[in-house]
Design an enzyme around this catalytic site. Structure first.
Site, PDB file in Angstrom:
ATOM      1  CG  HIS A 196      55.705  12.172  41.865  1.00 40.93           C
ATOM      2  ND1 HIS A 196      54.339  12.040  41.727  1.00 40.93           N
ATOM      3  CD2 HIS A 196      56.213  10.920  41.708  1.00 40.93           C
ATOM      4  CE1 HIS A 196      54.041  10.770  41.501  1.00 40.93           C
ATOM      5  NE2 HIS A 196      55.163  10.067  41.473  1.00 40.93           N
ATOM      6  CD  GLU A 197      59.907   9.624  41.732  1.00 42.95           C
ATOM      7  OE1 GLU A 197      60.213   8.585  42.348  1.00 42.95           O
ATOM      8  OE2 GLU A 197      58.965   9.660  40.910  1.00 42.95           O
TER       9      GLU A 197
ATOM     10  CG  HIS B 298      56.319   7.747  45.363  1.00 45.32           C
ATOM     11  ND1 HIS B 298      55.059   7.189  45.480  1.00 45.32           N
ATOM     12  CD2 HIS B 298      56.453   8.079  44.049  1.00 45.32           C
ATOM     13  CE1 HIS B 298      54.455   7.191  44.304  1.00 45.32           C
ATOM     14  NE2 HIS B 298      55.275   7.728  43.419  1.00 45.32           N
TER      15      HIS B 298
ATOM     16  CD  GLU C 238      52.742   6.886  40.717  1.00 43.04           C
ATOM     17  OE1 GLU C 238      53.048   7.983  40.235  1.00 43.04           O
ATOM     18  OE2 GLU C 238      53.578   6.132  41.246  1.00 43.04           O
TER      19      GLU C 238
END
Length: 277
Positions: free
Chosen positions: A149-150, A153, A206
């Site tokens: 997820h990070e 980004h 997100e």
């Protein structure tokens, strides 16, 4: 004390490489990729290399501060070794999502802190706090979901787009006019270095990061079902504790879990193929 880990990146430079791989090996299933929109055009108002440099500077400052406090994990720390093992499996799959990622000097570090937090700054600079590992008792699969997820980004350049949008319409016009000489753009991006860790991404960003991270982790051989158990743990932690750092910028919720559940089937074949390999 070793404070950096540089990881090799595969030579992929386009998402169509996924399709080429589909026919290259019999063990690879038909690719049902997650569906995300195009990266925000707003990011083009700020030079990518300038934002990445700001990320590197802020990351280095953070490591220096942690080292001064004795909070930076040494290379032999078991949890840091665990994180680097997981990252070494994820990083080879980042190329199709961002061609620039092949040139990033990826780093991952562990900082001793009770904060439930983790991040990936522009340029591939990853950090986990011990709090997110210890308090949530994350499995390797769940750690991979956080890391995916990070990383997503950074790959999707959400911070770059948010910084551009925060400049406002009038400032954006000025930025566009000065791109060749940088001017205000360079000044703004340099000042933005202190803002990168506190940026709050939109709900769309997100969801984007959730889905791209889900696919990255699945391709690396991590169970996509862990994405649901991760956010269930986050939701439980948010009820038991106030002011969780991670949840201040990554709110949990039933919608988030529902979207992840709806996409697990799309990447499950990739996960199973990776496990067989």
């Amino acid at each position: 004390m070793c404070s950096r880990c540089e990881l090799p990146i595969g030579p992929w430079h386009a998402r169509r490489a996924f399709l080429a791989l589909a026919g290259a090996a019999a063990v690879t299933p038909a690719l049902a990729q997650v569906e995300v929109g195009k990266a925000s055009a707003a990011r083009n108002l700020v030079p990518a290399d300038t934002v990445e440099q700001a990320g590197v500077q802020q990351y280095d400052q953070l490591l220096q501060q942690a080292k001064a406090k004795g909070a930076l994990a040494p290379a032999g720390h078991p949890q840091l070794q665990r994180l680097r093992t997981i990252s070494a499996r994820l990083i080879p799959f980042v190329g199709p999502w961002n061609p620039r990622a092949a040139q990033w000097k990826w780093q991952i570090n562990l900082i001793g802190s009770p904060q439930i937090n983790a991040f990936c700054l522009p340029g591939g600079k990853i950090a986990f706090y011990t709090g997110i590992l210890d308090q949530l008792k994350l499995s390797d699969d769940e750690v991979a979901m956080v890391m995916g997820h990070e990383t997503a980004h950074a790959l999707r350049e959400h911070a770059r787009a948010r910084l551009a949008k925060s400049a406002g319409t009038g400032a954006a016009l000025s930025i566009t006019a000065q791109l060749l000489g940088l001017g205000q753009v360079g000044d703004m991006a340099a000042r933005a270095g202190t803002q990168l860790l506190s940026l709050k991404f939109s709900r769309g960003d997100e969801t984007d990061a959730d889905l791209v991270g889900l696919e990255l982790a699945a391709r690396a051989g991590y169970d996509p079902r862990a994405s649901v158990s991760l956010w269930q743990k986050m939701a439980a932690a948010s009820k038991n504790q106030g002011g969780l750092s991670f949840l201040s910028t990554h709110p949990s919720g039933t919608d988030r879990i529902r979207i992840l559940e709806a996409n697990i089937g799309k990447v499950d074949g990739l996960y199973r193929a990776a496990k067989r390999g």
